[in-house]
Every structure is written in C-alpha cells, then in structure tokens.
Motif scaffolding. Structure first.
Motif, short mmCIF file in Angstrom:
data_model
loop_
_atom_site.label_atom_id
_atom_site.label_comp_id
_atom_site.label_asym_id
_atom_site.label_seq_id
_atom_site.Cartn_x
_atom_site.Cartn_y
_atom_site.Cartn_z
N GLU A 253 25.97 31.65 38.49
CA GLU A 253 27.03 32.63 38.46
C GLU A 253 28.13 32.55 39.14
OE1 GLU A 253 23.79 33.30 38.30
OE2 GLU A 253 23.26 33.66 36.34
N GLU B 73 30.14 29.71 38.26
CA GLU B 73 30.84 29.84 36.79
C GLU B 73 32.06 30.67 37.21
OE1 GLU B 73 29.41 30.47 32.48
OE2 GLU B 73 28.55 32.12 33.68
N GLN C 186 36.60 29.73 36.66
CA GLN C 186 37.45 30.62 35.94
C GLN C 186 38.65 31.07 36.93
OE1 GLN C 186 34.96 33.42 34.11
NE2 GLN C 186 34.09 31.96 32.94
N ARG D 248 31.93 21.47 33.62
CA ARG D 248 30.67 21.79 32.72
C ARG D 248 30.10 20.59 32.33
NH1 ARG D 248 29.30 27.01 32.39
NH2 ARG D 248 30.97 28.27 32.26
N ASN E 229 25.79 25.13 27.34
CA ASN E 229 26.54 25.32 28.14
C ASN E 229 26.01 26.00 29.57
OD1 ASN E 229 29.04 24.00 28.75
ND2 ASN E 229 30.31 25.82 27.63
N LYS E 230 25.09 25.56 29.85
CA LYS E 230 24.39 26.19 31.25
C LYS E 230 23.90 25.65 32.36
CE LYS E 230 21.74 29.64 28.53
NZ LYS E 230 20.46 30.38 28.04
N ILE F 257 26.28 23.27 35.35
CA ILE F 257 27.40 22.99 35.94
C ILE F 257 27.40 21.51 36.99
CG2 ILE F 257 29.45 23.57 37.71
CD1 ILE F 257 28.79 26.58 36.53
N LYS G 216 21.57 27.23 34.86
CA LYS G 216 21.27 28.49 34.52
C LYS G 216 20.00 28.66 33.87
CE LYS G 216 22.84 32.93 32.66
NZ LYS G 216 24.35 33.56 32.01
#
Length: 153
Positions: A67, A70, A74, A116, A122-123, A125, A150
């Motif tokens: 998290e 992620e 961003q 990614r 898309n879980k 990285i 994730k």
C-alpha cells in the motif's frame, strides 16, 4: 711473540652499492605486490559494502508494504523513487526508525525505480535498485530487484 695484524677489514663503497642494488631488485616485486593487493582489498571492501547496502535498502523497501509503495508511485511523497542520490542519512526521512547510513556510504549513489509488474489484477510492484560507485580506474554498478505483492482482497 707473534705480531697481530691490526688492520681492520670492512666493506668498500662499491661493495656496499652493489649490495643495495641487489636488495632493491629483490624488494621491488614485493612493493608492487603490496600495492596491487591494497587496491584489490579496497575494491573488495566497496563491493561488500554495496552488497550489504543493497540488501538493507531492499529489506527496508519491502517492509514498507504494498500500500505504501502504491501511494509512492502515485504521489512520491516519501521520496523513495530517486536517481543518482548519494547514500546519506535515513532511507525514509519520515520514518524515525529508518536505518541511518555511516559517513563512508556517501561514496555510493543509488537509484530506485518502482513499476507495476504485469499481472491481471495489478497486485504486484517491481522494485529496482541500482548502486553505483567509482574506483580510481573505473565505475562499478550493482543491481538489485524484488517484487512486492498485495495478498488477500
């Protein structure tokens, strides 16, 4: 009674010079050996430090979790993603428990990239870490990578 010859025998100057020349030819290879040994030891030390540094940084990034990474992708608010930064201070400035690197580590520059991993959900990285340092005769680079997923929802 016999007369003793009181004349002392000693080395002459040419004999002493020849002895010094012979010893210097014998010592020259030893000096070259020590010099190259010192250079190789310094390179091995830097490689060991870079490897340890890379493992530590990857561990800290993994500990942040999916998290946080992620959010970093961003907004870049934690300043984890960077390029060519000298290693100094803590890895994550906002984390009081983050590792603080010794002064010697300033000779190493790091670059961290997050992207990614190609999965349907898309879980995941992918984290790429490059460590670069300069030796007198060339530049070295050591790369690390990991995937953080994730799990659950």
């Amino acid at each position: 009674m016999k007369m003793m010859n009181k004349q002392r025998r000693a080395f002459t100057t040419p004999e002493l010079l020849m002895t010094i020349v012979v010893f210097s030819f014998g010592l020259l290879p030893l000096i070259v050996l020590f010099q190259s040994s010192y250079k190789q030891t310094a390179q091995a030390k830097n490689l060991m430090v870079a490897h340890s540094l890379g493992r530590t940084m990857i561990s800290e990034i993994r500990a942040l979790g999916f998290e946080v990474l992620e959010q970093e992708m961003q907004s870049s608010r934690l300043n984890i993603v960077h390029s060519g930064r000298p290693v100094e201070g803590p890895l994550v400035s906002s984390d009081g428990d983050s590792t603080v690197y010794p002064e010697y580590y300033k000779r190493f520059n790091t670059s961290v990239k997050l992207e990614r991993a190609s999965t349907e959900q898309n879980k995941k990285i992918r984290v790429e870490l490059d460590i670069e340092w300069k030796e007198p005769n060339r530049t070295f680079n050591l790369g690390f990578g990991t995937v953080i997923g994730k799990y659950g929802n």
